[in-house]
Design an enzyme around this catalytic site. Structure first.
Site, PDB file in Angstrom:
ATOM      1  N   GLY A   1       0.723  -1.036   0.140  1.00 34.11           N
ATOM      2  CA  GLY A   1       0.176  -0.296   0.050  1.00 34.11           C
ATOM      3  C   GLY A   1       1.042   1.325  -0.057  1.00 34.11           C
ATOM      4  O   GLY A   1       1.016   2.023   0.859  1.00 34.11           O
ATOM      5  N   HIS A   2       1.704   1.337  -1.433  1.00 36.15           N
ATOM      6  CA  HIS A   2       2.592   2.526  -1.127  1.00 36.15           C
ATOM      7  C   HIS A   2       3.303   2.875  -2.200  1.00 36.15           C
ATOM      8  O   HIS A   2       3.563   1.648  -3.167  1.00 36.15           O
ATOM      9  CB  HIS A   2       3.531   2.086   0.190  1.00 36.15           C
ATOM     10  CG  HIS A   2       4.737   1.158   0.186  1.00 36.15           C
ATOM     11  ND1 HIS A   2       4.530   0.362   1.012  1.00 36.15           N
ATOM     12  CD2 HIS A   2       5.596   0.894   0.047  1.00 36.15           C
ATOM     13  CE1 HIS A   2       5.489  -0.525   0.266  1.00 36.15           C
ATOM     14  NE2 HIS A   2       6.067  -0.646   0.092  1.00 36.15           N
ATOM     15  N   ALA A   3       4.645   3.380  -2.639  1.00 39.45           N
ATOM     16  CA  ALA A   3       5.638   3.331  -3.778  1.00 39.45           C
ATOM     17  C   ALA A   3       6.124   4.059  -3.127  1.00 39.45           C
ATOM     18  O   ALA A   3       6.324   4.828  -2.232  1.00 39.45           O
ATOM     19  CB  ALA A   3       4.728   4.236  -5.018  1.00 39.45           C
TER      20      ALA A   3
END
Length: 139
Positions: free
Chosen positions: A53-55
């Site tokens: 749930g990130h970049a």
């Protein structure tokens, strides 16, 4: 290694077959397009849970299903794709500026990750809205 630079791709890793069991190995800057600066793994993920749930702004990663299976959902702001990883000799190369979510972990699944950089909190987009805004700015 992939022939052209894409935001993500599957990499077939070498396999040395043996009647006692197979062996796969990975060398940074040879099988993957970066030196390996960090290794970590996700395991004992409860049923129904989601990870990532990130970049990342700069970091690249290779994700491998060392055991079991799981799904990786990728989004680069232009296209979205889901990969089901379930073989220890195939890795999913994910470059920077790609939103990732991992879910659908089987019982006993282990997600092994090779990273191009040491941990740096400032390299993360933790909010999807912030990630989208950064993609628009790169335009």
């Amino acid at each position: 290694m992939p022939h052209r630079e894409e935001n993500w791709s599957i990499i077939q890793l070498p396999v040395i077959p043996d009647h006692r069991g197979n062996l796969t190995f990975i060398e940074g800057d040879r099988h993957i397009p970066f030196p390996i600066a960090r290794v970590y793994y996700l395991y004992d993920v409860p049923g129904g849970a989601s990870r990532a749930g990130h970049a990342h702004k700069q970091l690249a990663q290779l994700m491998i299903a060392a055991s079991g299976s799981f799904d990786v959902h990728l989004d680069d702001g232009t296209r979205k794709e889901t990969f089901s990883l379930n073989r220890s000799n195939k890795g999913l190369l994910v470059r920077s500026m790609v939103w990732r979510e991992i879910d659908n972990f089987s019982s006993g699944a282990v997600c092994l990750v090779l990273a191009s950089m040491p941990y740096d909190e400032s390299d993360y987009y933790r909010s999807y809205e912030d990630f989208q805004a950064a993609i628009r700015q790169r335009g």
